[in-house]
Design an enzyme around this catalytic site. Structure first.
Site, PDB file in Angstrom:
ATOM      1  N   PHE A 162     -66.790  26.006  61.502  1.00  0.00           N
ATOM      2  CA  PHE A 162     -66.089  27.611  61.077  1.00  0.00           C
ATOM      3  C   PHE A 162     -64.221  26.641  60.194  1.00  0.00           C
ATOM      4  O   PHE A 162     -63.933  27.274  60.047  1.00  0.00           O
ATOM      5  CB  PHE A 162     -65.832  28.392  62.285  1.00  0.00           C
ATOM      6  CG  PHE A 162     -63.895  27.694  63.406  1.00  0.00           C
ATOM      7  CD1 PHE A 162     -63.123  27.682  63.678  1.00  0.00           C
ATOM      8  CD2 PHE A 162     -65.123  26.976  64.621  1.00  0.00           C
ATOM      9  CE1 PHE A 162     -61.952  27.053  64.039  1.00  0.00           C
ATOM     10  CE2 PHE A 162     -63.523  26.357  65.109  1.00  0.00           C
ATOM     11  CZ  PHE A 162     -62.367  26.327  65.064  1.00  0.00           C
ATOM     12  N   LYS A 186     -76.526  27.288  55.807  1.00  0.00           N
ATOM     13  CA  LYS A 186     -76.080  28.084  56.945  1.00  0.00           C
ATOM     14  C   LYS A 186     -74.044  27.774  57.596  1.00  0.00           C
ATOM     15  O   LYS A 186     -74.344  27.011  58.238  1.00  0.00           O
ATOM     16  CB  LYS A 186     -77.216  27.518  59.071  1.00  0.00           C
ATOM     17  CG  LYS A 186     -77.286  28.565  58.974  1.00  0.00           C
ATOM     18  CD  LYS A 186     -76.186  29.105  60.275  1.00  0.00           C
ATOM     19  CE  LYS A 186     -75.441  27.906  61.297  1.00  0.00           C
ATOM     20  NZ  LYS A 186     -74.271  28.839  61.888  1.00  0.00           N
ATOM     21  N   GLU A 189     -70.782  31.153  61.106  1.00  0.00           N
ATOM     22  CA  GLU A 189     -70.303  32.764  61.226  1.00  0.00           C
ATOM     23  C   GLU A 189     -69.485  32.917  61.795  1.00  0.00           C
ATOM     24  O   GLU A 189     -69.598  34.762  61.630  1.00  0.00           O
ATOM     25  CB  GLU A 189     -71.939  33.228  62.720  1.00  0.00           C
ATOM     26  CG  GLU A 189     -71.578  32.758  64.154  1.00  0.00           C
ATOM     27  CD  GLU A 189     -71.365  30.992  64.571  1.00  0.00           C
ATOM     28  OE1 GLU A 189     -71.775  30.448  63.415  1.00  0.00           O
ATOM     29  OE2 GLU A 189     -72.122  31.479  65.423  1.00  0.00           O
ATOM     30  N   SER A 239     -69.706  20.713  66.804  1.00  0.00           N
ATOM     31  CA  SER A 239     -69.053  19.829  68.330  1.00  0.00           C
ATOM     32  C   SER A 239     -70.305  18.994  68.203  1.00  0.00           C
ATOM     33  O   SER A 239     -71.469  18.522  67.556  1.00  0.00           O
ATOM     34  CB  SER A 239     -68.592  21.241  69.228  1.00  0.00           C
ATOM     35  OG  SER A 239     -70.273  21.621  68.812  1.00  0.00           O
ATOM     36  N   CYS A 294     -61.224  18.380  63.120  1.00  0.00           N
ATOM     37  CA  CYS A 294     -61.646  17.212  63.294  1.00  0.00           C
ATOM     38  C   CYS A 294     -61.008  16.096  63.163  1.00  0.00           C
ATOM     39  O   CYS A 294     -61.200  15.417  63.656  1.00  0.00           O
ATOM     40  CB  CYS A 294     -63.118  16.700  62.654  1.00  0.00           C
ATOM     41  SG  CYS A 294     -63.070  17.038  61.276  1.00  0.00           S
ATOM     42  N   GLU A 394     -62.046  18.026  73.550  1.00  0.00           N
ATOM     43  CA  GLU A 394     -61.904  17.436  72.087  1.00  0.00           C
ATOM     44  C   GLU A 394     -60.239  19.101  72.741  1.00  0.00           C
ATOM     45  O   GLU A 394     -62.004  20.395  72.916  1.00  0.00           O
ATOM     46  CB  GLU A 394     -62.611  17.919  71.586  1.00  0.00           C
ATOM     47  CG  GLU A 394     -61.724  18.435  70.417  1.00  0.00           C
ATOM     48  CD  GLU A 394     -63.110  18.635  69.361  1.00  0.00           C
ATOM     49  OE1 GLU A 394     -64.146  18.701  69.430  1.00  0.00           O
ATOM     50  OE2 GLU A 394     -62.641  18.298  68.756  1.00  0.00           O
TER      51      GLU A 394
HETATM   52  P1  NAD Z   1     -70.359  24.209  66.829  1.00  0.00           P
HETATM   53  O1  NAD Z   1     -70.591  23.241  67.188  1.00  0.00           O
HETATM   54  O2  NAD Z   1     -69.819  25.345  67.480  1.00  0.00           O
HETATM   55  O3  NAD Z   1     -70.337  24.811  65.371  1.00  0.00           O
HETATM   56  C1  NAD Z   1     -70.873  24.418  64.470  1.00  0.00           C
HETATM   57  C2  NAD Z   1     -72.199  25.092  63.935  1.00  0.00           C
HETATM   58  O4  NAD Z   1     -73.719  24.887  64.564  1.00  0.00           O
HETATM   59  C3  NAD Z   1     -71.995  26.384  63.554  1.00  0.00           C
HETATM   60  O5  NAD Z   1     -72.815  26.693  61.940  1.00  0.00           O
HETATM   61  C4  NAD Z   1     -72.512  26.744  64.237  1.00  0.00           C
HETATM   62  O6  NAD Z   1     -73.187  27.913  63.919  1.00  0.00           O
HETATM   63  C5  NAD Z   1     -73.611  26.172  65.147  1.00  0.00           C
HETATM   64  N1  NAD Z   1     -74.591  26.214  66.373  1.00  0.00           N
HETATM   65  C6  NAD Z   1     -73.108  27.000  67.574  1.00  0.00           C
HETATM   66  N2  NAD Z   1     -73.732  26.722  69.076  1.00  0.00           N
HETATM   67  C7  NAD Z   1     -75.025  26.530  68.568  1.00  0.00           C
HETATM   68  C8  NAD Z   1     -76.298  25.969  69.139  1.00  0.00           C
HETATM   69  N3  NAD Z   1     -76.140  26.640  70.939  1.00  0.00           N
HETATM   70  N4  NAD Z   1     -77.164  25.749  69.016  1.00  0.00           N
HETATM   71  C9  NAD Z   1     -76.935  25.438  67.237  1.00  0.00           C
HETATM   72  N5  NAD Z   1     -76.716  26.017  66.715  1.00  0.00           N
HETATM   73  C10 NAD Z   1     -75.423  26.792  66.862  1.00  0.00           C
HETATM   74  O7  NAD Z   1     -68.462  23.164  66.096  1.00  0.00           O
HETATM   75  P2  NAD Z   1     -67.206  24.621  65.720  1.00  0.00           P
HETATM   76  O8  NAD Z   1     -67.291  25.161  66.711  1.00  0.00           O
HETATM   77  O9  NAD Z   1     -67.478  25.714  63.641  1.00  0.00           O
HETATM   78  O10 NAD Z   1     -66.434  24.014  65.068  1.00  0.00           O
HETATM   79  C11 NAD Z   1     -65.451  22.793  65.303  1.00  0.00           C
HETATM   80  C12 NAD Z   1     -66.296  21.317  66.073  1.00  0.00           C
HETATM   81  O11 NAD Z   1     -66.848  20.407  65.158  1.00  0.00           O
HETATM   82  C13 NAD Z   1     -64.939  19.982  66.929  1.00  0.00           C
HETATM   83  O12 NAD Z   1     -65.714  19.297  67.894  1.00  0.00           O
HETATM   84  C14 NAD Z   1     -64.942  19.197  65.403  1.00  0.00           C
HETATM   85  O13 NAD Z   1     -64.549  18.602  65.593  1.00  0.00           O
HETATM   86  C15 NAD Z   1     -66.338  19.396  65.023  1.00  0.00           C
HETATM   87  N6  NAD Z   1     -65.835  18.603  63.535  1.00  0.00           N
HETATM   88  C16 NAD Z   1     -66.373  17.816  63.182  1.00  0.00           C
HETATM   89  C17 NAD Z   1     -65.693  16.859  62.002  1.00  0.00           C
HETATM   90  C18 NAD Z   1     -66.639  15.783  61.337  1.00  0.00           C
HETATM   91  O14 NAD Z   1     -66.725  15.949  60.165  1.00  0.00           O
HETATM   92  N7  NAD Z   1     -67.180  15.067  62.316  1.00  0.00           N
HETATM   93  C19 NAD Z   1     -65.989  18.001  60.756  1.00  0.00           C
HETATM   94  C20 NAD Z   1     -65.106  19.450  61.226  1.00  0.00           C
HETATM   95  C21 NAD Z   1     -65.051  19.627  62.280  1.00  0.00           C
END
Ligand code: NAD
Length: 510
Positions: A162, A186, A189, A239, A294, A394
């Site tokens: 997000f 994808k 959401e 994450s 991130c 985090e």
């Molecule tokens: P998230 O992991 O909750 O969601 C990421 C994606 O995974 C979304 O599209 C979501 O729909 C999907 N998802 C969520 N739960 C899921 C599940 N149980 N099973 C399968 N898919 C699932 O992450 P977020 O909260 O949207 O973003 C924040 C996180 O992203 C932080 O941890 C941040 O550090 C990380 N991030 C990392 C980078 C990088 O380059 N390392 C860049 C941006 C964000």
């Protein structure tokens, strides 16, 4: 979670995120929908479907069919679409930033920055004719030449978080497509509308039917992507917990996977650093985007006498303006959702319980005109130790943990003991200290007097330990390797039909 059953009753201004399947924007037939909520006002700005299994299959099938012609479309033709796309993104940057702020909360200036950092990758995609070159060696044996082809791999997929709804999708589909692959995206959401505006521009730029497809959803859709036999590679950003799941599941299903994941980014401050520049950098990187980057600085490690600067850091953080992202001069907008706010406040509470000192308390902040917003003011903990939950987790909010170290060696050891390895900064005027730091620190992105060292697109985003799975990073040269497979051709052309070397039963080339 804010899931609305069936179609919620919505006003005309509420937008529906469409699926993109085979060149058509279509409304999902699903019964499961989620509201997209403005984090500053709680106004519902849109709704997003959780696509059905049939819809995911249709998107992959369209991409699979389109690959047969797209893979042979000349490089120049693919590149010219990206040239047009970068122009359209540039022209529409301000409009998309409005959507992005409305659904994600970050300030308008930062939303434009989100789009711009993605636009840079699209610009880089315009250099594909040199990036996708193979290698050639003449006469590796008598009359034998060897060369490599960098061929597209097929249907690739991207799963995005997000916090950067423009930049991160733009890390993915332009590079995948320009390499000759087709794509299923994808988006998050939580804020898919700005991503969809970029996708619309990609089609306007000439991305052909089926080459780019979009499905929305959560775990079920992600798992369907990870297990689909026709998807060859997956780029994930999000994450660590979900990224690890995606990496394991998709790898078990034979896919190439890159997972860029969570972080705990330290900034190490040496006493010889420029104080003003360093404190500005810490306040900006700690609290900008409400700490939801991130690469946000979430831990500051003051070495030796630099610890005397902490009170001034607190004053600087206090001076930041917390407000709705569309208000002029806002420094810190709301966090993305009520759930995120509750989670962050729970961690702050835990920090207090576990004995850290709340040097700046951003809880309970009231923002005039945005009383319902998910605001948390800049928050600083001192007296933090490495066993505390606020250090180990985090937080992903505007919360900075301050630690102290006696020497640079101690600070390096502390950073390297943290399981995450996304970004780190060093603030110093000593070249020798910087050189030692960059050599010994085990972190993907290192900034020297740079608080958020996200690489420009000619390089690749990296990460180590708990922040990354998979060898190759997004964008730059590495992603061209990720989105292509190398074929090695070893060829001999006889120019003399009378040559007869006889039968060779050894493996050696002659
Ligand atoms: P998230 O992991 O909750 O969601 C990421 C994606 O995974 C979304 O599209 C979501 O729909 C999907 N998802 C969520 N739960 C899921 C599940 N149980 N099973 C399968 N898919 C699932 O992450 P977020 O909260 O949207 O973003 C924040 C996180 O992203 C932080 O941890 C941040 O550090 C990380 N991030 C990392 C980078 C990088 O380059 N390392 C860049 C941006 C964000």
């Amino acid at each position: 979670m804010n899931i609305a059953a069936e179609h919620p009753a919505q006003s005309a201004s509420v937008r529906t995120a469409k699926l993109l399947i085979d060149g058509e924007f279509v409304e999902s037939k699903t019964k499961e929908w989620r509201d997209i909520v403005n984090p500053a006002t709680q106004e519902v700005v849109g709704r997003v479907p959780f696509a059905t299994a049939d819809e995911v299959n249709a998107a992959v099938a369209a991409a699979h069919t389109a690959f047969q012609t797209w893979r042979t479309t000349p490089l120049g033709a693919r590149m010219r679409i990206m040239l047009k796309f970068q122009d359209l993104v540039r022209q529409n940057q301000k409009r998309i930033a409005q959507t992005l702020t409305a659904e994600q909360g970050k300030t308008l200036a930062d939303a434009e920055g989100d789009i711009f950092r993605g636009l840079e990758v699209v610009e880089h995609a315009c250099s594909i004719s040199t990036l996708q070159q193979g290698e050639f060696s003449e006469n590796v044996a008598g009359g034998v030449d060897t060369y490599t082809l960098r061929q597209p791999i097929g249907v690739c997929a991207g799963i995005t978080p997000f916090n950067f709804p423009a930049m991160i999708p733009l890390w993915m589909f332009p590079m995948a497509i320009v390499c000759g692959n087709t794509f299923v995206l994808k988006p998050s959401e939580q804020d898919p509308l700005s991503t969809m505006e970029l996708v619309e521009l990609a089609l306007e730029a000439g991305v052909p039917q089926g080459v780019l497809n979009v499905v929305h959803g959560g775990k079920d859709v992600v798992d369907a992507i990870c297990t689909h036999p026709d998807i060859k590679a997956i780029s994930f950003v999000g994450s660590t917990a979900v990224g690890t799941h995606v990496y394991n599941l998709a790898s078990q299903h034979g896919k190439r996977v890159q997972s860029m994941m969570g972080a705990k980014n330290h900034a190490v401050v040496l006493p010889d650093a420029n104080k003003e520049q360093t404190l500005n950098a810490l306040a900006g990187a700690g609290f900008g985007a409400a700490g939801q980057r991130c690469m946000a600085t979430s831990v500051a490690v003051f070495v030796g006498a630099s610890k005397d600067w902490v009170p001034e850091l607190v004053e600087r953080a206090k001076s930041l303006k917390v407000n709705g992202g569309t208000e002029p001069n806002t420094d810190v907008g709301p966090v993305v959702s009520k759930a995120a706010k509750e989670r962050i406040l729970g961690l702050v509470e835990k920090g207090v319980e576990e004995g850290a000192t709340l040097a700046l308390d951003g809880r309970g902040i009231a923002v005039k005109g945005y009383e319902q917003g998910n605001f948390i003011g800049p928050t600083i903990f001192t007296d933090v130790d490495t066993d505390m939950s606020i250090y180990k987790t985090e937080i992903f909010g505007p919360v900075l943990c301050v630690l102290e170290a006696e020497t640079l060696d101690d600070a390096i050891a502390l950073v390297n003991r943290n399981p995450m390895g996304n970004g780190v900064g060093l603030f110093t005027q000593s070249g020798a200290a910087a050189r030692k730091f960059q050599s010994e620190i085990d972190i993907g992105q290192v900034g020297i007097n740079i608080p958020i060292p996200v690489p420009v697109p000619a390089f690749s985003f990296t990460g180590s330990r708990g922040s990354k799975l998979g060898d190759l990073g997004p964008y730059g040269k590495q992603v061209v390797q990720f989105y292509t497979q190398t074929k090695t051709v070893t060829a001999r052309w006889f120019d003399d039909a009378t040559v007869n070397d006889g039968v060779n039963t050894t493996i050696a080339l002659r």
